[in-house]
Structures are given as structure tokens and as C-alpha cells.
Design a protein around this motif. Structure first.
Motif, short mmCIF file in Angstrom:
data_model
loop_
_atom_site.label_atom_id
_atom_site.label_comp_id
_atom_site.label_asym_id
_atom_site.label_seq_id
_atom_site.Cartn_x
_atom_site.Cartn_y
_atom_site.Cartn_z
N THR A 1 -3.22 -0.02 14.83
CA THR A 1 -4.63 -0.28 15.18
C THR A 1 -5.15 -1.66 14.81
O THR A 1 -6.14 -2.11 15.36
CB THR A 1 -5.55 0.79 14.55
N ARG A 2 -4.51 -2.33 13.82
CA ARG A 2 -5.13 -3.59 13.37
C ARG A 2 -4.23 -4.81 13.47
O ARG A 2 -4.52 -5.85 12.86
CB ARG A 2 -5.63 -3.43 11.93
N ASP B 1 -11.58 14.45 13.93
CA ASP B 1 -11.62 13.99 15.32
C ASP B 1 -10.45 14.53 16.14
O ASP B 1 -10.60 14.87 17.32
CB ASP B 1 -11.63 12.45 15.36
N PHE C 1 -4.83 13.18 1.59
CA PHE C 1 -5.33 12.00 0.89
C PHE C 1 -5.22 12.02 -0.60
O PHE C 1 -5.59 12.96 -1.26
CB PHE C 1 -6.73 11.66 1.37
N THR D 1 -6.41 9.43 18.58
CA THR D 1 -7.49 10.14 19.27
C THR D 1 -7.82 9.45 20.60
O THR D 1 -8.06 10.11 21.61
CB THR D 1 -8.73 10.19 18.36
N ARG E 1 0.80 -1.24 0.00
CA ARG E 1 0.00 0.00 0.00
C ARG E 1 0.83 1.28 0.00
O ARG E 1 0.28 2.36 -0.17
CB ARG E 1 -0.92 0.04 1.24
N THR F 1 -1.39 10.02 10.50
CA THR F 1 -1.77 8.62 10.25
C THR F 1 -1.41 8.31 8.80
O THR F 1 -1.51 9.18 7.92
CB THR F 1 -3.28 8.38 10.46
N ARG G 1 -5.92 4.13 18.16
CA ARG G 1 -5.94 5.39 17.41
C ARG G 1 -5.36 6.51 18.26
O ARG G 1 -5.53 6.51 19.49
CB ARG G 1 -7.38 5.75 17.06
N CYS H 1 -0.68 3.70 12.25
CA CYS H 1 -0.99 2.99 11.02
C CYS H 1 -1.82 1.76 11.35
O CYS H 1 -1.88 1.32 12.50
CB CYS H 1 0.30 2.54 10.32
N ARG H 2 -2.44 1.20 10.31
CA ARG H 2 -3.21 -0.02 10.53
C ARG H 2 -2.28 -1.18 10.88
O ARG H 2 -2.56 -1.95 11.77
CB ARG H 2 -3.95 -0.40 9.24
N ASP I 1 -11.53 11.92 8.35
CA ASP I 1 -12.11 11.57 9.65
C ASP I 1 -11.11 11.82 10.78
O ASP I 1 -11.46 12.33 11.85
CB ASP I 1 -12.53 10.10 9.68
N MET I 2 -9.87 11.44 10.52
CA MET I 2 -8.83 11.63 11.54
C MET I 2 -8.61 13.13 11.81
O MET I 2 -8.47 13.55 12.96
CB MET I 2 -7.54 10.93 11.07
P1 A2P Z 1 -8.37 2.14 12.31
O1 A2P Z 1 -7.56 0.96 11.89
O2 A2P Z 1 -9.00 1.99 13.67
O3 A2P Z 1 -9.34 2.60 11.26
P2 A2P Z 1 -6.30 4.82 7.02
O4 A2P Z 1 -5.29 3.98 6.29
O5 A2P Z 1 -7.71 4.33 6.92
O6 A2P Z 1 -6.18 6.28 6.74
O7 A2P Z 1 -5.95 4.66 8.56
C1 A2P Z 1 -4.70 5.01 9.05
C2 A2P Z 1 -4.79 4.98 10.55
O8 A2P Z 1 -5.65 6.04 10.97
C3 A2P Z 1 -5.38 3.69 11.08
O9 A2P Z 1 -4.60 3.28 12.18
C4 A2P Z 1 -6.78 4.09 11.47
O10 A2P Z 1 -7.32 3.35 12.54
C5 A2P Z 1 -6.58 5.51 11.91
N1 A2P Z 1 -7.83 6.28 11.86
C6 A2P Z 1 -8.85 6.14 10.98
N2 A2P Z 1 -9.85 7.00 11.26
C7 A2P Z 1 -9.45 7.71 12.33
C8 A2P Z 1 -10.06 8.76 13.11
N3 A2P Z 1 -11.27 9.23 12.83
N4 A2P Z 1 -9.36 9.23 14.15
C9 A2P Z 1 -8.14 8.76 14.46
N5 A2P Z 1 -7.52 7.77 13.79
C10 A2P Z 1 -8.16 7.25 12.72
#
Ligand code: A2P
Length: 270
Positions: A195-196, A241, A268, A206, A32, A129, A204, A158-159, A237-238
């Protein structure tokens, strides 16, 4: 369809007023994520943390996306950190570039993730992120950042664990750099979470802010508008928040023409 070309091939085809640069190195981190470095036009000036439109000629037409410049303002090359989207209009092609290939770049850099958009403070948090780390890759290699702040905290979530590698290499290289290492060694802190997948620090950013774990781990007081500054880069979204949490702590959003306590940018690319 092969849309990749050499700079000489584009001498006539490229749109007027656009730089045609040559890819120097490409490094793939995961399926990715990848980064590349390319030549920098001698007339091109930017502030660390800004973004620029880069692109390729696709079906005879230029297609651009906004990319944060990941290299600092003093670097003689330009670096970019990119996501690969299998059917992304630009990144499905861009991910195949090789050294020697041409990349288009518009001439005007812009952006709010710059030191000038923050009022002076003691500590700056750079919340990122995914590929949102790119503008901070530029800023943590800029001596101005260390002149302005006593502590520079780069958070990267990161995920998956493998997606942290770009940032880990970056921070090591920054600390080992003969010029920037001297500035960074007592000030730069890299704070990662995943996170995953299993990882010593999960969650996260947040959630880590809200629970207070971020501050406890760092051994610093909670966010304080008198001394703390923030920069945020990640998905929509990040951004939303994280911004809400900084506002809750009393920090206000700034811009180039109105510096304040935090700034936000979208990173993005599809
Ligand atoms: P999560 O795995 O819980 O979605 P992405 O590749 O989708 O941009 O995600 C990158 C990282 O940002 C992932 O660890 C993801 O967590 C986290 N993330 C996604 N949405 C939010 C959010 N609203 N606030 C904080 N972290 C976020």
C-alpha cells in the motif's frame, strides 16, 4: 534493563504452570518485523491456526501477549512472527532475544482461525495484513487444510515491499517441503499487495475485493457463500472492513461451537 534470561535462570523464578522454552533461531526481516523459533514442550498440543500467550519476566513479573502460532501442529518446534514496537511493553524486549534465551508460554492454546470452525467448501481465502499472516503460516503447512479445500488463497498486504518477505519465504518453503509440497503445489495461491511503496500490485485487500480485481487476477468468480470460505487476520480496522465485505457477499461468521462460512481473529501485539 536486561530482561533476557536463560531457561535455567528461570527454573525457580517463572510462575507455576507456565512453560519455560528455549529460543532456537531468530530472523529479522525489517526494523518492524522478526520471527523466532523455540522448543516445544512434549505435552503441548494445539490446532493449526490457534494462538497462545507468550511472554518474558520483566521487573520480576511475567508480561504476556497473545501470539498466533505460525508453525503447524505437527512441527517439533514452535514458530512466531512478531512486530517490533520501539516502546512496546513486551516487543521492545522480545525483539532482542537470541538463541538460548528463555521465553514463557502459558499452557492453553485457543482461537477461532481453525479449519474446524469453517463448514466444508471449495475454496478458502486467508486474508492477512502485516503479522496477521502468522496463523496462516501454520494452516498452509497443515495437510488438513488441503484435505478440506481444493484451493487455498493466501492474501497478504503490507505497507512496504520488504514486509512481504516472511510470506514469500514461507510459501516457497511450503511448496518445496517434501511432505506438504505435494499437497500444496496444485492448491496454494499466494496473492500479495503493497500500500505505501511501488509494487506491481498496489492497494488494500478491501479495495481489491470491492473493485473485483482480486477475483479477476485469480480467474475465479466473485465470493459465493455456497463454495467460498474466509479467514481474516490483521488490525482491528482491517478485520472490521474485510468482515463487512464478506457479509455483504452473503457469508456468515462462524466459531468453534458453530462452524459457518468465515472466521475472524485479532493479531495485534504491542
Ligand atoms: P495502508 O497502508 O493503506 O494503511 P498496519 O501495519 O497498519 O496494520 O497495516 C498493514 C496493512 O494493512 C497496510 O497495507 C494497510 O494499508 C492495511 N490496512 C490498514 N487498515 C486497513 C483496513 N481498514 N482495511 C484493509 N486494509 C487495511
Amino acid at each position: 534493563m536486561n530482561v533476557l534470561a536463560k531457561p535455567a535462570d528461570l527454573a525457580d523464578a517463572a510462575p507455576a504452570g507456565v512453560f519455560v522454552e528455549e529460543v532456537k533461531t531468530v530472523q529479522h526481516y525489517t526494523d518492524r518485523l522478526f520471527r523466532f523459533r523455540m522448543t516445544r514442550p512434549s505435552s503441548f498440543r494445539f490446532r493449526s491456526g490457534e494462538f497462545v500467550m507468550i511472554g518474558l519476566m520483566i521487573d520480576g513479573k511475567p508480561l504476556y501477549r497473545a501470539y498466533s502460532i505460525a508453525s503447524p501442529a505437527w512441527d517439533e518446534e514452535l514458530e512466531f512472527f512478531s512486530i517490533k514496537v520501539p516502546d512496546g511493553p513486551l516487543t521492545s524486549h522480545l525483539q532482542k532475544i537470541q538463541p538460548g534465551d528463555a521465553v514463557l508460554m502459558k499452557k492453553k492454546p485457543t482461537g477461532t482461525l481453525v479449519n474446524d470452525a469453517l463448514v466444508p467448501g471449495k475454496r478458502v481465502y486467508m486474508f492477512s495484513t502485516g503479522t496477521g499472516i502468522a496463523p496462516f503460516a501454520s494452516l498452509i503447512r497443515d495437510p488438513d487444510t488441503y484435505e478440506k479445500f481444493d484451493q487455498v488463497i493466501l492474501t497478504h498486504t503490507c505497507r512496504e515491499v520488504a514486509e512481504l518477505k516472511y510470506g514469500e519465504d514461507l510459501v516457497q518453503e511450503t511448496l518445496n517441503d517434501p511432505l506438504i509440497g505435494e499437497f500444496a503445489k496444485d492448491k496454494l495461491i499466494h496473492y500479495t499487495s503493497v500500500t505505501r511503496e511501488d509494487f506491481p500490485r498496489k492497494g488494500r485487500i478491501t479495495d481489491l475485493i470491492q473493485s473485483g480485481k482480486l477475483f479477476a487476477d485469480l480467474g475465479v468468480p466473485p465470493l459465493d457463500p455456497a463454495i467460498d470460505r474466509g479467514m481474516i487476520c490483521g488490525s482491528m480496522d482491517m478485520l472490521r472492513d474485510t468482515k463487512a465485505l464478506l457479509e455483504e457477499a452473503g457469508l456468515t461468521e462462524g466459531a468453534n461451537n458453530k462452524p459457518a462460512e468465515f472466521v475472524v481473529e485479532r493479531a495485534f501485539v504491542g
